[in-house]
Design a protein around this motif. Structure first.
Motif, PDB file in Angstrom:
ATOM      1  N   LEU A  69       0.836  -1.199   0.000  1.00  0.00           N
ATOM      2  CA  LEU A  69       0.000   0.000   0.000  1.00  0.00           C
ATOM      3  C   LEU A  69       0.869   1.247   0.000  1.00  0.00           C
ATOM      4  N   ASN A  70       0.413   2.292  -0.667  1.00  0.00           N
ATOM      5  CA  ASN A  70       1.117   3.571  -0.635  1.00  0.00           C
ATOM      6  C   ASN A  70       0.118   4.715  -0.714  1.00  0.00           C
ATOM      7  N   ASN A  71       0.636   5.941  -0.639  1.00  0.00           N
ATOM      8  CA  ASN A  71      -0.221   7.122  -0.660  1.00  0.00           C
ATOM      9  C   ASN A  71      -0.255   7.794  -2.024  1.00  0.00           C
ATOM     10  N   MET A  72       0.243   7.121  -3.034  1.00  0.00           N
ATOM     11  CA  MET A  72       0.407   7.735  -4.338  1.00  0.00           C
ATOM     12  C   MET A  72      -0.896   7.762  -5.108  1.00  0.00           C
ATOM     13  N   ARG A  73      -1.113   8.878  -5.781  1.00  0.00           N
ATOM     14  CA  ARG A  73      -2.280   9.007  -6.640  1.00  0.00           C
ATOM     15  C   ARG A  73      -1.891   8.943  -8.118  1.00  0.00           C
ATOM     16  N   ARG A  74      -0.704   9.394  -8.437  1.00  0.00           N
ATOM     17  CA  ARG A  74      -0.280   9.405  -9.838  1.00  0.00           C
ATOM     18  C   ARG A  74       1.239   9.335  -9.909  1.00  0.00           C
ATOM     19  N   ILE A  75       1.753   8.699 -10.955  1.00  0.00           N
ATOM     20  CA  ILE A  75       3.197   8.574 -11.131  1.00  0.00           C
ATOM     21  C   ILE A  75       3.581   9.182 -12.476  1.00  0.00           C
ATOM     22  N   VAL A  76       4.637   9.929 -12.514  1.00  0.00           N
ATOM     23  CA  VAL A  76       5.217  10.418 -13.754  1.00  0.00           C
ATOM     24  C   VAL A  76       6.636   9.870 -13.818  1.00  0.00           C
ATOM     25  N   GLY A  77       6.945   9.092 -14.877  1.00  0.00           N
ATOM     26  CA  GLY A  77       8.253   8.448 -14.964  1.00  0.00           C
ATOM     27  C   GLY A  77       9.396   9.438 -15.035  1.00  0.00           C
ATOM     28  N   GLY A  78      10.489   9.103 -14.375  1.00  0.00           N
ATOM     29  CA  GLY A  78      11.684   9.913 -14.420  1.00  0.00           C
ATOM     30  C   GLY A  78      11.529  11.247 -13.747  1.00  0.00           C
ATOM     31  N   GLY A  90       5.171   9.150   1.403  1.00  0.00           N
ATOM     32  CA  GLY A  90       4.369   7.925   1.352  1.00  0.00           C
ATOM     33  C   GLY A  90       4.235   7.326  -0.022  1.00  0.00           C
ATOM     34  N   THR A  91       4.930   7.895  -1.017  1.00  0.00           N
ATOM     35  CA  THR A  91       4.798   7.383  -2.380  1.00  0.00           C
ATOM     36  C   THR A  91       5.402   5.997  -2.526  1.00  0.00           C
ATOM     37  N   TRP A  92       6.623   5.836  -2.022  1.00  0.00           N
ATOM     38  CA  TRP A  92       7.305   4.530  -2.072  1.00  0.00           C
ATOM     39  C   TRP A  92       7.772   4.188  -0.643  1.00  0.00           C
ATOM     40  N   PRO A  93       6.841   3.803   0.232  1.00  0.00           N
ATOM     41  CA  PRO A  93       7.165   3.666   1.661  1.00  0.00           C
ATOM     42  C   PRO A  93       8.072   2.500   2.010  1.00  0.00           C
ATOM     43  N   TRP A  94       8.334   1.604   1.053  1.00  0.00           N
ATOM     44  CA  TRP A  94       9.229   0.453   1.310  1.00  0.00           C
ATOM     45  C   TRP A  94      10.678   0.757   0.936  1.00  0.00           C
ATOM     46  N   GLN A  95      10.922   1.857   0.242  1.00  0.00           N
ATOM     47  CA  GLN A  95      12.280   2.218  -0.170  1.00  0.00           C
ATOM     48  C   GLN A  95      13.115   2.641   1.035  1.00  0.00           C
ATOM     49  N   PHE A 153      12.365   8.271   4.591  1.00  0.00           N
ATOM     50  CA  PHE A 153      12.960   9.561   4.242  1.00  0.00           C
ATOM     51  C   PHE A 153      12.954   9.774   2.730  1.00  0.00           C
ATOM     52  N   LEU A 154      12.958  11.049   2.339  1.00  0.00           N
ATOM     53  CA  LEU A 154      13.033  11.412   0.932  1.00  0.00           C
ATOM     54  C   LEU A 154      14.405  11.928   0.531  1.00  0.00           C
ATOM     55  N   THR A 155      15.093  12.607   1.439  1.00  0.00           N
ATOM     56  CA  THR A 155      16.342  13.265   1.061  1.00  0.00           C
ATOM     57  C   THR A 155      17.518  12.751   1.881  1.00  0.00           C
ATOM     58  N   ARG A 156      18.691  12.838   1.265  1.00  0.00           N
ATOM     59  CA  ARG A 156      19.923  12.498   1.977  1.00  0.00           C
ATOM     60  C   ARG A 156      20.160  13.497   3.113  1.00  0.00           C
ATOM     61  N   THR A 157      19.755  14.742   2.891  1.00  0.00           N
ATOM     62  CA  THR A 157      19.982  15.785   3.893  1.00  0.00           C
ATOM     63  C   THR A 157      19.303  15.456   5.208  1.00  0.00           C
ATOM     64  N   GLU A 158      18.039  15.055   5.168  1.00  0.00           N
ATOM     65  CA  GLU A 158      17.326  14.750   6.407  1.00  0.00           C
ATOM     66  C   GLU A 158      17.851  13.476   7.059  1.00  0.00           C
ATOM     67  N   MET A 159      18.424  12.552   6.252  1.00  0.00           N
ATOM     68  CA  MET A 159      18.974  11.331   6.835  1.00  0.00           C
ATOM     69  C   MET A 159      20.261  11.596   7.614  1.00  0.00           C
ATOM     70  N   ARG A 160      20.979  12.675   7.264  1.00  0.00           N
ATOM     71  CA  ARG A 160      22.235  12.973   7.948  1.00  0.00           C
ATOM     72  C   ARG A 160      22.017  13.292   9.426  1.00  0.00           C
ATOM     73  N   SER A 161      20.854  13.813   9.759  1.00  0.00           N
ATOM     74  CA  SER A 161      20.570  14.158  11.152  1.00  0.00           C
ATOM     75  C   SER A 161      19.678  13.123  11.835  1.00  0.00           C
ATOM     76  N   ALA A 162      19.359  12.043  11.126  1.00  0.00           N
ATOM     77  CA  ALA A 162      18.493  11.002  11.697  1.00  0.00           C
ATOM     78  C   ALA A 162      19.335   9.894  12.318  1.00  0.00           C
ATOM     79  N   ASN A 219       4.351   6.305   6.012  1.00  0.00           N
ATOM     80  CA  ASN A 219       5.588   6.543   5.272  1.00  0.00           C
ATOM     81  C   ASN A 219       6.555   5.366   5.313  1.00  0.00           C
ATOM     82  N   VAL A 220       6.272   4.383   6.146  1.00  0.00           N
ATOM     83  CA  VAL A 220       7.131   3.197   6.289  1.00  0.00           C
ATOM     84  C   VAL A 220       6.236   1.966   6.217  1.00  0.00           C
ATOM     85  N   ARG A 221       6.266   1.290   5.094  1.00  0.00           N
ATOM     86  CA  ARG A 221       5.400   0.127   4.880  1.00  0.00           C
ATOM     87  C   ARG A 221       6.137  -0.910   4.044  1.00  0.00           C
TER      88      ARG A 221
END
Length: 483
Positions: free
Chosen positions: A242-251, A258-263, A306-315, A352-354
């Motif tokens: 399950l995810n929170n995505m409504r639409r995907i645009v490639g690339g 919540g778009t790709w909560p398993w990543q 997480f979405l960004t490397r920046t926020e992971m640096r402080s996590a 966000n984590v699934r």
């Protein structure tokens, strides 16, 4: 992740394994890959009727539970034990045998038979002495070498010290999660009927498959012929896909957590090395080449949600307690490029984590099926890495096409999947390794592959190659049960 529209005809950079530039069972039939030659249950799923499936070839084969998982209700055809004669066939009650008198041969025949029996007995003794016939009516446990009768496998009683005789006895079939049990008596898989089924049995079955009972969701009744009231069990061992995505645009850049909560991002010393996919609160799927030379579990940290490397640096991230790399991984060819990481503490599931769903038996994903890749990999071969998670829509490519001379010239095995665009321009790249290749079916997302290798990034006729998760499904469950 390469996501430009530029195409390349000359491969100037060979990217084996998409590696980060700074880093470098109870016996069962192997599962089929993405394009299997002989699918066991080829009946297609009808999305208009999500709870209606075709039963296995034996319409009367089904497993009906009472208070424990191994109770069967077998049905067999009656056997005629009386002598019968075909209609219209006349047999003389007093047949007359006419033959010319001849010399008696029975002493010679008896002598020959006696000699054969003696020789055969001697051979049998020799074979028994060397252990050939010591378990001919059973199967040996791998751990303690104990001989266990065939009827004792999958009977609900643990006879092997490791419990392997009771593993791989349950499975989930199709995108509706139909529960099936293997019958050693009939040598086939049988649908589990819903009469007298309950949540306690459901938790036990999920544990037999490889899931933790704490992730158990529940079961539904589905229409299946051959069961009392024509009802079978659809079992959900974990809430996945399950995810929170409504639409995907490639690339494009991912804008919602919540778009790709398993990543997940797999890091060493705060540096992103590879991607991975959540399949349970404890387990992450990644590529074997990511951990081949970096096998110390304590060196890794997993960042989820997480979405960004920046926020992971402080996590803080999540520590890893165990790394399980496929024992037959071949670095030279990237054969069997899959590994698992077990976390020290379980992830807390949120929007966000699934987990993503592991493909069930009977699910086949054929080219040119649309699929999606995600990761923090470089945007070009040898180029810079993005701060924000990237996504791209690509297509599955058949193994036959991928093994053509202009593409990979026979290098793609059943443990691999090809996906991308033959014209180039969109592909995984360095840093995307181990990350997910997913397909949507029956409103859920399924993990079809883990990013493995490729010649360059986004080159013409050089699509990405991924570990075939469908092929590795039983191996994954085996490790989850073992550890």
């Amino acid at each position: 992740m390469q996501r430009t529209d530029t195409t390349y005809d000359n491969v100037s950079h060979v990217n084996h394994g998409f590696q980060h530039e700074e880093q470098r069972p109870l016996p069962y039939a192997p599962p089929s890959g993405v394009n299997p030659a002989l699918p066991q249950y080829p009946s297609p799923q009808n999305p208009q009727y999500p709870y209606q499936i075709s039963h296995p070839p034996h319409s009367l084969d089904r497993y009906s539970p009472a208070q424990n998982l191994h109770q069967y209700t077998p049905q067999t055809a009656p056997v005629n034990t009386h002598h019968t004669v075909a209609h219209g066939l006349y047999l003389d009650a007093n047949p007359v045998h006419k033959a010319a008198p001849r010399r008696k041969k029975w002493p010679i025949i008896v002598g020959i038979l006696t000699t054969l029996l003696v020789v055969g007995g001697a051979i049998a003794v020799v074979l028994w002495f060397y252990g050939v016939f010591d378990c001919n009516l059973g199967r040996r446990c791998q751990t303690d070498n104990k001989c266990v009768g065939l009827s004792q496998w999958c009977n609900g009683v643990q006879d092997c010290s490791s419990g392997e005789d009771e593993s791989n006895c349950f499975r989930l079939f199709g995108s509706n999660f139909v529960l099936q049990k293997f019958s050693n008596e009939r040598k086939n898989w049988e649908n589990v009927c819903s009469n007298e089924w309950n949540d306690n049995l459901g938790r036990q079955a999920c544990e037999k498959i490889g899931y933790d009972r704490n992730t158990y969701v529940g079961f539904d009744e589905i229409n299946i012929s051959g069961c009392p009231s024509n009802k079978g069990v659809a079992l959900k061992c974990i809430e996945c896909g399950l995810n929170n995505m409504r639409r995907i645009v490639g690339g494009s850049t991912v804008t919602s957590k919540g778009t790709w909560p398993w990543q997940v991002s797999l890091q060493i010393s705060r540096n992103h090395v590879c991607g991975g996919s959540i399949i349970t609160p404890y387990w992450i799927v990644t590529a074997a080449h990511c951990v081949d030379e970096l096998s110390n579990a304590g060196a890794w940290t997993v960042y989820a949600g997480f979405l960004t490397r920046t926020e992971m640096r402080s996590a803080t991230g999540n520590s890893v307690s165990r790394i399980v790399k496929h024992s037959n991984f071949e670095p030279r060819t990237n054969e069997n490029d899959i590994a698992l990481m077990k976390l020290t503490h379980p992830l807390t599931m949120t929007s966000n984590v699934r987990p993503v769903c592991l493909p069930n038996e009977g699910m086949y994903f054929d080219a040119p099926r649309e699929c999606y890749i995600t990761g923090w990999g470089t945007l070009s071969s040898g180029g810079s890495a993005p701060d924000t998670l990237q996504e791209a829509k690509i297509n599955l490519i058949s193994r036959t096409t991928c093994n053509n001379r202009p593409v990979y010239n026979g290098r793609i095995t059943e443990t691999m999947i090809c996906a991308g665009k033959l014209q180039g321009g969109v592909d995984s790249c360095q840093g995307d390794s181990g990350g997910p290749l997913v397909v949507r079916e029956n409103s859920l997302w399924w993990l079809v592959g883990d990013t493995s290798w490729g010649d360059g990034c986004a080159f013409r006729n050089k699509p990405g190659v991924y570990g075939n998760v469908t092929y590795f499904r039983d191996w994954i469950y085996e490790q989850m049960r073992k550890y």
